[in-house]
Design a protein around this motif. Structure first.
Motif, PDB file in Angstrom:
ATOM      1  N   GLU A 175       0.825  -1.217   0.000  1.00  0.00           N
ATOM      2  CA  GLU A 175       0.000   0.000   0.000  1.00  0.00           C
ATOM      3  C   GLU A 175       0.858   1.266   0.000  1.00  0.00           C
ATOM      4  OE1 GLU A 175      -1.923  -0.765   3.685  1.00  0.00           O
ATOM      5  OE2 GLU A 175      -3.316  -2.226   2.847  1.00  0.00           O
ATOM      6  N   HIS A 176       0.388   2.244  -0.781  1.00  0.00           N
ATOM      7  CA  HIS A 176       1.031   3.563  -0.816  1.00  0.00           C
ATOM      8  C   HIS A 176      -0.073   4.617  -0.700  1.00  0.00           C
ATOM      9  CE1 HIS A 176       4.492   1.532  -2.813  1.00  0.00           C
ATOM     10  NE2 HIS A 176       3.561   0.917  -3.516  1.00  0.00           N
ATOM     11  N   THR A 197      -1.231  13.392  10.595  1.00  0.00           N
ATOM     12  CA  THR A 197      -2.417  12.752  11.174  1.00  0.00           C
ATOM     13  C   THR A 197      -2.984  11.713  10.202  1.00  0.00           C
ATOM     14  OG1 THR A 197      -2.909  14.852  12.231  1.00  0.00           O
ATOM     15  CG2 THR A 197      -4.669  13.208  12.245  1.00  0.00           C
ATOM     16  N   ILE A 198      -3.098  12.085   8.919  1.00  0.00           N
ATOM     17  CA  ILE A 198      -3.688  11.169   7.929  1.00  0.00           C
ATOM     18  C   ILE A 198      -2.821   9.916   7.764  1.00  0.00           C
ATOM     19  CG2 ILE A 198      -4.393  10.879   5.520  1.00  0.00           C
ATOM     20  CD1 ILE A 198      -4.746  13.939   5.399  1.00  0.00           C
ATOM     21  N   ALA A 199      -1.546  10.127   7.489  1.00  0.00           N
ATOM     22  CA  ALA A 199      -0.684   9.005   7.108  1.00  0.00           C
ATOM     23  C   ALA A 199      -0.253   8.168   8.310  1.00  0.00           C
ATOM     24  CB  ALA A 199       0.553   9.528   6.367  1.00  0.00           C
ATOM     25  N   PRO A 206       2.378   4.156   4.304  1.00  0.00           N
ATOM     26  CA  PRO A 206       3.465   5.055   3.899  1.00  0.00           C
ATOM     27  C   PRO A 206       3.025   6.040   2.804  1.00  0.00           C
ATOM     28  CG  PRO A 206       4.147   2.740   3.759  1.00  0.00           C
ATOM     29  CD  PRO A 206       2.704   2.736   4.127  1.00  0.00           C
ATOM     30  N   LEU A 207       3.370   7.293   3.010  1.00  0.00           N
ATOM     31  CA  LEU A 207       3.002   8.367   2.080  1.00  0.00           C
ATOM     32  C   LEU A 207       3.961   8.347   0.891  1.00  0.00           C
ATOM     33  CD1 LEU A 207       1.093  10.921   1.978  1.00  0.00           C
ATOM     34  CD2 LEU A 207       2.989  12.174   3.027  1.00  0.00           C
ATOM     35  N   ALA A 244       8.684   8.475  -9.629  1.00  0.00           N
ATOM     36  CA  ALA A 244      10.094   8.236  -9.283  1.00  0.00           C
ATOM     37  C   ALA A 244      10.209   7.458  -7.966  1.00  0.00           C
ATOM     38  CB  ALA A 244      10.838   9.572  -9.165  1.00  0.00           C
ATOM     39  N   ARG A 245       9.442   7.856  -6.963  1.00  0.00           N
ATOM     40  CA  ARG A 245       9.494   7.151  -5.662  1.00  0.00           C
ATOM     41  C   ARG A 245       8.989   5.728  -5.808  1.00  0.00           C
ATOM     42  NH1 ARG A 245       6.694  11.998  -3.588  1.00  0.00           N
ATOM     43  NH2 ARG A 245       8.345  13.502  -3.181  1.00  0.00           N
TER      44      ARG A 245
END
Ligand SMILES: Nc1ncnc2c1ncn2[C@@H]1O[C@H](COP(=O)(O)OP(=O)(O)O)[C@@H](O)[C@H]1O
Ligand SMILES: [Mg+2]
Length: 270
Positions: A175-176, A197-199, A206-207, A244-245
């Motif tokens: 998951e991303h 808070t969200i992530a 992971p964001l 890229a990430r």
């Protein structure tokens, strides 16, 4: 083996299709043979954003019902050699996609040598969304910085962890998290949820990137272009960072700083 990525969210209108278009264009631009599938039966937004709506002859449901071969239904992107779109059907029958049909299409796309299969999910957590995620190896969970969107994404995460092929096999979908339509000024004023808070507190995913609220997104889609083709725009740059990430590169987050208001703006409250 083709890698299958679902772009999902639960809530509608958060930026899934925008993300699917730019993410798949970014992968294709880096040389990967990529197909993006519109699972949103009856709506058909993806082909408009990708500017290929006039070239559609057959669609996903035609392939599943045997009305057309997969290779007849794939629409080649106008700009990128390696990019194909499998458009959604305009039919009102939401059950036109079958489990076996979707599985057969995934298998055939793999045999056609695709590196990446990007599945643009419909809204909700019902059948359509579950079909879109079922074969996924990885998921891009798209969320807006507001409680209703985050809550729906939390539900989708539950489904990713239970109603997918990976879950059935005892493994898991990677998951991303992508936060879109982010407005740093409003977040700083407490009008929007902040990224931490969200992530880290609520979703614990992971964001992989943050896309700012940007007029360039609408402008690009009016021109039938994924916004990643607008490298001068913040949203385009942030989508490029996400690709890229995803491919393993380390890039710092950008476009998150609160713009200082100028003297006249402060004076006149602009
Ligand atoms: N970063 C953004 N900034 C501004 N508008 C956006 C952004 N991302 C998406 N939008 C707009 O939000 C609306 C919904 O986007 P879309 O990608 O179709 O969402 P979904 O597929 O989740 O329903 C569209 O009008 C789109 O142009
Ligand atoms: Mg959509």
């Amino acid at each position: 083996m083709a890698k299958i990525i679902v772009v999902t969210s639960g809530k509608g209108g958060v930026g899934k299709t925008t993300t699917s278009a730019s993410f798949s264009a970014g992968l294709a631009n880096r040389g990967f043979k990529t197909v993006v599938i519109d699972f949103d039966v009856g709506l058909r937004n993806l082909d408009l954003i990708m500017g290929c709506e006039n070239r559609i002859v057959y669609d996903f449901v035609d392939v599943i019902t045997g009305n057309a071969k997969l290779t007849q239904a794939l629409v080649k992107d106008k700009q990128l050699e390696n990019l194909y779109i499998l458009p959604a059907s305009q039919t009102r029958d939401k059950d036109a996609l079958t489990d076996e049909g979707v599985a057969a299409v995934m298998k055939e796309l793999n045999e056609l040598g695709f590196d990446y299969i990007v599945c643009d999910s419909p809204a909700g957590i019902e059948r359509g969304a579950q079909l879109a995620m079922y074969h996924a190896d990885e998921a891009l969970i798209v969320t807006n910085p507001e409680i209703s969107s985050v809550r729906d994404s939390d539900r989708v995460i539950g489904l990713l962890q239970s109603r997918t092929k990976k879950a059935e096999e005892g493994s898991s979908v990677r998951e991303h998290l992508i936060v879109t339509r982010y407005n740093p000024e409003r977040a700083a004023q407490g009008e929007m949820m902040d990224l931490d808070t969200i992530a880290n507190e609520i979703l614990r995913v992971p964001l992989i990137g943050v896309i700012p609220e940007s007029n360039a997104v609408l402008e690009a889609s009016n021109h039938g272009q994924p916004v990643i083709h607008y490298p001068e725009s913040a949203a385009g740059q942030c989508y490029d960072d996400i690709v890229a990430r995803f491919l393993g590169e380390e890039r710092p987050l950008r476009h998150l700083d609160v713009k200082k208001k100028g003297f006249f703006q402060r004076l006149f409250g602009g």
